[in-house]
Design a protein around this motif. Structure first.
Motif, PDB file in Angstrom:
ATOM      1  N   ARG A  39      86.523   0.259  23.678  1.00 22.47           N
ATOM      2  CA  ARG A  39      87.407  -0.285  24.919  1.00 22.47           C
ATOM      3  C   ARG A  39      88.873  -0.270  23.985  1.00 22.47           C
ATOM      4  O   ARG A  39      89.610  -0.124  24.979  1.00 22.47           O
ATOM      5  CB  ARG A  39      87.236  -1.611  25.123  1.00 22.47           C
ATOM      6  N   PHE A  40      89.755  -0.603  23.156  1.00 26.24           N
ATOM      7  CA  PHE A  40      90.368  -0.683  22.137  1.00 26.24           C
ATOM      8  C   PHE A  40      91.396   0.243  22.544  1.00 26.24           C
ATOM      9  O   PHE A  40      92.383   0.201  22.927  1.00 26.24           O
ATOM     10  CB  PHE A  40      91.259  -1.331  21.001  1.00 26.24           C
ATOM     11  N   ARG A  41      91.160   1.397  22.276  1.00 29.40           N
ATOM     12  CA  ARG A  41      91.442   2.900  21.879  1.00 29.40           C
ATOM     13  C   ARG A  41      91.710   3.444  23.511  1.00 29.40           C
ATOM     14  O   ARG A  41      92.834   3.752  23.589  1.00 29.40           O
ATOM     15  CB  ARG A  41      91.303   4.097  21.638  1.00 29.40           C
ATOM     16  N   THR A  42      91.157   2.916  24.029  1.00 28.67           N
ATOM     17  CA  THR A  42      91.217   3.906  26.451  1.00 28.67           C
ATOM     18  C   THR A  42      92.105   2.778  26.901  1.00 28.67           C
ATOM     19  O   THR A  42      92.075   2.571  28.090  1.00 28.67           O
ATOM     20  CB  THR A  42      90.428   3.991  26.029  1.00 28.67           C
ATOM     21  N   GLN A  43      91.973   1.269  26.810  1.00 26.88           N
ATOM     22  CA  GLN A  43      92.545   0.198  27.303  1.00 26.88           C
ATOM     23  C   GLN A  43      93.860   0.888  28.237  1.00 26.88           C
ATOM     24  O   GLN A  43      94.452   1.801  27.971  1.00 26.88           O
ATOM     25  CB  GLN A  43      93.463  -0.798  26.707  1.00 26.88           C
ATOM     26  N   GLY A  44      93.814   0.586  29.083  1.00 26.23           N
ATOM     27  CA  GLY A  44      95.102   1.296  30.347  1.00 26.23           C
ATOM     28  C   GLY A  44      94.332   1.951  30.826  1.00 26.23           C
ATOM     29  O   GLY A  44      94.783   3.049  32.143  1.00 26.23           O
ATOM     30  N   LYS A  45      93.154   2.855  30.464  1.00 30.94           N
ATOM     31  CA  LYS A  45      93.314   4.063  31.263  1.00 30.94           C
ATOM     32  C   LYS A  45      92.241   3.442  33.052  1.00 30.94           C
ATOM     33  O   LYS A  45      91.186   2.897  32.530  1.00 30.94           O
ATOM     34  CB  LYS A  45      92.001   4.563  30.718  1.00 30.94           C
ATOM     35  N   ILE A  46      92.774   4.801  34.005  1.00 29.36           N
ATOM     36  CA  ILE A  46      92.628   3.456  35.156  1.00 29.36           C
ATOM     37  C   ILE A  46      92.120   4.959  36.104  1.00 29.36           C
ATOM     38  O   ILE A  46      91.324   4.616  36.947  1.00 29.36           O
ATOM     39  CB  ILE A  46      93.755   2.789  36.135  1.00 29.36           C
ATOM     40  N   THR A  47      92.783   6.176  35.400  1.00 29.77           N
ATOM     41  CA  THR A  47      91.845   7.297  36.087  1.00 29.77           C
ATOM     42  C   THR A  47      90.525   8.139  35.804  1.00 29.77           C
ATOM     43  O   THR A  47      90.534   7.489  34.710  1.00 29.77           O
ATOM     44  CB  THR A  47      92.714   8.169  36.294  1.00 29.77           C
ATOM     45  N   PRO A  48      89.938   8.663  36.495  1.00 24.30           N
ATOM     46  CA  PRO A  48      88.646   8.723  35.831  1.00 24.30           C
ATOM     47  C   PRO A  48      88.393  10.351  34.944  1.00 24.30           C
ATOM     48  O   PRO A  48      90.110  10.535  34.685  1.00 24.30           O
ATOM     49  CB  PRO A  48      88.160   9.975  36.824  1.00 24.30           C
ATOM     50  N   TRP A  49      88.487  10.009  33.908  1.00 23.69           N
ATOM     51  CA  TRP A  49      88.016  10.948  32.669  1.00 23.69           C
ATOM     52  C   TRP A  49      87.691  12.649  33.546  1.00 23.69           C
ATOM     53  O   TRP A  49      87.183  12.263  33.966  1.00 23.69           O
ATOM     54  CB  TRP A  49      87.235  10.565  31.477  1.00 23.69           C
ATOM     55  N   SER A  50      88.812  12.897  32.323  1.00 31.95           N
ATOM     56  CA  SER A  50      88.265  14.622  32.947  1.00 31.95           C
ATOM     57  C   SER A  50      87.234  15.516  31.553  1.00 31.95           C
ATOM     58  O   SER A  50      87.699  14.407  31.229  1.00 31.95           O
ATOM     59  CB  SER A  50      89.928  15.898  32.775  1.00 31.95           C
ATOM     60  N   SER A  51      86.942  15.973  31.973  1.00 26.04           N
ATOM     61  CA  SER A  51      86.430  16.603  30.337  1.00 26.04           C
ATOM     62  C   SER A  51      87.039  17.132  29.458  1.00 26.04           C
ATOM     63  O   SER A  51      86.387  17.585  28.520  1.00 26.04           O
ATOM     64  CB  SER A  51      84.954  18.409  31.300  1.00 26.04           C
ATOM     65  N   ALA A  52      88.404  17.959  29.725  1.00 24.34           N
ATOM     66  CA  ALA A  52      88.769  18.248  28.698  1.00 24.34           C
ATOM     67  C   ALA A  52      89.305  16.734  27.783  1.00 24.34           C
ATOM     68  O   ALA A  52      89.668  17.705  26.655  1.00 24.34           O
ATOM     69  CB  ALA A  52      90.185  18.707  29.501  1.00 24.34           C
ATOM     70  N   GLU A  53      89.428  15.353  29.022  1.00 23.23           N
ATOM     71  CA  GLU A  53      89.994  14.251  28.263  1.00 23.23           C
ATOM     72  C   GLU A  53      88.320  14.549  27.095  1.00 23.23           C
ATOM     73  O   GLU A  53      88.918  13.831  26.219  1.00 23.23           O
ATOM     74  CB  GLU A  53      90.625  13.541  28.954  1.00 23.23           C
ATOM     75  N   LEU A  54      87.583  14.189  27.772  1.00 22.09           N
ATOM     76  CA  LEU A  54      86.505  13.922  27.184  1.00 22.09           C
ATOM     77  C   LEU A  54      85.795  14.924  26.047  1.00 22.09           C
ATOM     78  O   LEU A  54      85.870  14.391  24.636  1.00 22.09           O
ATOM     79  CB  LEU A  54      84.905  14.326  27.713  1.00 22.09           C
ATOM     80  N   ASP A  55      86.166  15.827  26.318  1.00 19.81           N
ATOM     81  CA  ASP A  55      85.906  17.212  25.066  1.00 19.81           C
ATOM     82  C   ASP A  55      86.843  16.830  23.811  1.00 19.81           C
ATOM     83  O   ASP A  55      86.654  16.967  22.806  1.00 19.81           O
ATOM     84  CB  ASP A  55      86.588  18.599  25.234  1.00 19.81           C
ATOM     85  N   SER A  56      88.081  15.861  24.083  1.00 21.20           N
ATOM     86  CA  SER A  56      89.477  16.410  23.487  1.00 21.20           C
ATOM     87  C   SER A  56      89.068  14.213  22.257  1.00 21.20           C
ATOM     88  O   SER A  56      89.299  14.511  21.050  1.00 21.20           O
ATOM     89  CB  SER A  56      91.118  16.621  23.331  1.00 21.20           C
ATOM     90  N   PHE A  57      88.529  13.855  23.408  1.00 18.92           N
ATOM     91  CA  PHE A  57      88.066  11.895  22.365  1.00 18.92           C
ATOM     92  C   PHE A  57      86.725  12.258  21.671  1.00 18.92           C
ATOM     93  O   PHE A  57      86.212  12.967  22.015  1.00 18.92           O
ATOM     94  CB  PHE A  57      88.531  11.100  23.931  1.00 18.92           C
ATOM     95  N   ILE A  58      87.162  11.668  20.343  1.00 18.57           N
ATOM     96  CA  ILE A  58      86.232  11.562  19.151  1.00 18.57           C
ATOM     97  C   ILE A  58      85.429  10.238  19.256  1.00 18.57           C
ATOM     98  O   ILE A  58      86.381   9.194  19.144  1.00 18.57           O
ATOM     99  CB  ILE A  58      87.363  12.036  17.644  1.00 18.57           C
ATOM    100  N   PHE A  59      84.555  10.473  19.717  1.00 14.71           N
ATOM    101  CA  PHE A  59      83.705   8.673  20.098  1.00 14.71           C
ATOM    102  C   PHE A  59      83.160   8.154  18.554  1.00 14.71           C
ATOM    103  O   PHE A  59      81.870   8.862  18.782  1.00 14.71           O
ATOM    104  CB  PHE A  59      82.937   9.367  21.461  1.00 14.71           C
ATOM    105  N   ASP A  60      83.589   8.532  17.714  1.00 11.90           N
ATOM    106  CA  ASP A  60      82.720   8.366  16.673  1.00 11.90           C
ATOM    107  C   ASP A  60      82.466   6.359  16.641  1.00 11.90           C
ATOM    108  O   ASP A  60      83.422   5.467  16.046  1.00 11.90           O
ATOM    109  CB  ASP A  60      84.067   8.387  15.221  1.00 11.90           C
ATOM    110  N   SER A  61      81.732   6.461  15.858  1.00 10.47           N
ATOM    111  CA  SER A  61      80.396   5.307  15.752  1.00 10.47           C
ATOM    112  C   SER A  61      80.880   4.663  14.314  1.00 10.47           C
ATOM    113  O   SER A  61      80.681   3.218  14.177  1.00 10.47           O
ATOM    114  CB  SER A  61      79.057   5.397  15.668  1.00 10.47           C
ATOM    115  N   ASP A  62      81.971   5.424  14.025  1.00 14.28           N
ATOM    116  CA  ASP A  62      82.459   4.438  12.675  1.00 14.28           C
ATOM    117  C   ASP A  62      83.666   3.842  12.364  1.00 14.28           C
ATOM    118  O   ASP A  62      84.589   4.188  11.595  1.00 14.28           O
ATOM    119  CB  ASP A  62      82.497   5.297  11.222  1.00 14.28           C
ATOM    120  N   LEU A  63      84.064   4.672  13.672  1.00 15.43           N
ATOM    121  CA  LEU A  63      85.684   4.305  14.576  1.00 15.43           C
ATOM    122  C   LEU A  63      86.150   2.951  12.981  1.00 15.43           C
ATOM    123  O   LEU A  63      86.668   2.212  13.572  1.00 15.43           O
ATOM    124  CB  LEU A  63      85.938   3.542  15.588  1.00 15.43           C
TER     125      LEU A  63
END
Length: 63
Positions: A39-63
């Protein structure tokens, strides 16, 4: 389902863990801390995620 902005980290973690396990994934439970960090890393995002954004974003559980 209510907006994620109205849910607590604990609620999102529980929902995400339930969905993950419902599809046969035996991964660890998603922690409240992981949700908070994403949530902290993505705060301010108000538009839907594109597939390219999701592919490039690392959702690491060890953040």
């Amino acid at each position: 389902m209510p907006s994620f902005s109205t849910l607590q980290n604990e609620d999102i973690a529980a929902i995400s863990t339930y969905i993950r396990n419902s599809w046969g994934n035996s991964g660890e439970a998603i922690s409240n801390g992981t949700v908070g960090k994403i949530r902290f890393r993505t705060q301010g995002k108000i538009t839907p995620w594109s597939s390219a954004e999701l592919d490039s974003f690392i959702f690491d559980s060890d953040l």
